[in-house]
Design an enzyme around this catalytic site. Structure first.
Site, short mmCIF file in Angstrom:
data_model
loop_
_atom_site.label_atom_id
_atom_site.label_comp_id
_atom_site.label_asym_id
_atom_site.label_seq_id
_atom_site.Cartn_x
_atom_site.Cartn_y
_atom_site.Cartn_z
N LEU A 1 0.87 -1.17 0.00
CA LEU A 1 0.00 0.00 0.00
C LEU A 1 0.91 1.22 0.00
O LEU A 1 1.99 1.19 0.63
CB LEU A 1 -0.89 0.02 1.25
N ASP A 2 0.50 2.29 -0.65
CA ASP A 2 1.31 3.51 -0.65
C ASP A 2 1.56 3.98 0.77
O ASP A 2 0.78 3.69 1.69
CB ASP A 2 0.57 4.66 -1.37
N TYR A 3 2.60 4.76 0.91
CA TYR A 3 2.97 5.32 2.22
C TYR A 3 1.76 5.97 2.90
O TYR A 3 1.55 5.84 4.09
CB TYR A 3 4.07 6.37 1.95
#
Ligand code: URA
Length: 274
Positions: A105-107
């Site tokens: 998942l993105d930051y």
């Protein structure tokens, strides 16, 4: 790794059944760190001890671990970071095995992330062939327009190619914000953000609420829990792989609500034009 009964370690290593392993121990065939052990209840740390049967070292079988994390924002989906940022693995403090996230998942994306040391299952779940569903809830700036969402429902062109048709549902529109749920089965980099950006919406908040039939219900942000046997078997069924040894249900951090994550019922895909 904690200590376990010697017969359990032997049977997991494929030496013999639990019962037959007990006989081997009782008859003096088994040594631990060079000493014969005949006591059946003896507990041993399999990760550290030198365990032999008739002088032959047993294969170390690594316990398979499956963890669900409700990832908060500003945490990296990685096992380590050169820049010292907190990673998802840092949030899981009760697992000694080396686990890694299944996909990423993105930051700044929150929500359901699975971690494991089971490379085979991880590869299966990430393989495009199995079209594993991922459901996200996006808070968008602006009031959504269904015609624009239809472009996601039929598939649209991004710089790395066409997207597959997505299942998209507007859950709420309030003031100048909209809450939209989107289910995709691809896993391209920043895909959901790029899909909404392509139809003119910016995402204020993105959260994954389902992955491969599992929901994150019952876990607060930052909490994690082990998957249970039924959940692991369902993941295996999705990928067509055969379930191997998996870890027992163990407790993890949390507030007592853990364990309420469910396998979501299968749903009919409704796409525009179908
Ligand atoms: N799509 C995104 O844009 N970001 C994520 O983290 C996951 C899917």
């Amino acid at each position: 790794m904690s200590e376990e009964r010697l017969q359990k370690i032997l049977s997991r290593a494929g030496v013999a059944s639990r019962r037959a392993a007990e006989v081997l121990i009782a008859e003096g065939h088994v040594t631990v760190d060079g000493k014969v052990v005949k006591e059946l209840g003896t507990k041993v740390d399999a990760a550290r001890a030198d365990i032999r049967v008739d002088g032959r070292k047993i294969k170390r079988s690594v316990e398979k671990i499956y963890v669900m994390l409700n990832k908060p924002r500003r945490v990296l989906s990685a096992v380590s970071d050169d820049h010292g940022r907190q990673t998802v693995v840092d949030l899981i403090d009760d697992v000694e095995e080396k686990i890694f996230p299944i996909g990423r998942l993105d930051y700044n994306t929150e929500g359901l992330l699975l971690l494991t040391n089971d490379g085979e299952l991880a590869n299966g779940l990430m393989h495009p062939r199995f079209e594993v569903d991922k459901t996200y809830r996006a808070v968008l700036k602006g009031r959504v327009d269904e015609e624009r969402l239809d472009r996601l429902r039929v598939g649209l062109k991004l710089e790395d190619g066409m997207t597959a048709p997505a299942l998209v549902e507007t859950l709420a529109i309030e003031g100048d914000e909209s809450l939209v749920e989107i289910t995709i089965h691809e896993g391209r980099n920043r895909q959901v953000r790029r899909m909404f950006s392509a139809i003119g919406y910016n995402i204020k908040r993105l959260r994954r609420v389902k992955f491969a039939g599992l929901t994150v219900d019952g876990l607060k942000l930052g909490e994690h829990r082990r998957l249970n046997k039924r959940e692991v078997e369902a993941l295996y069924r999705l990928t067509g792989l055969e379930a191997k040894a998996w870890s027992s249900e163990k407790s993890s951090s949390g507030d007592g609500q853990r364990g309420s994550s469910k396998i979501a019922p299968s749903r009919k895909k409704k796409f525009v034009g179908s």
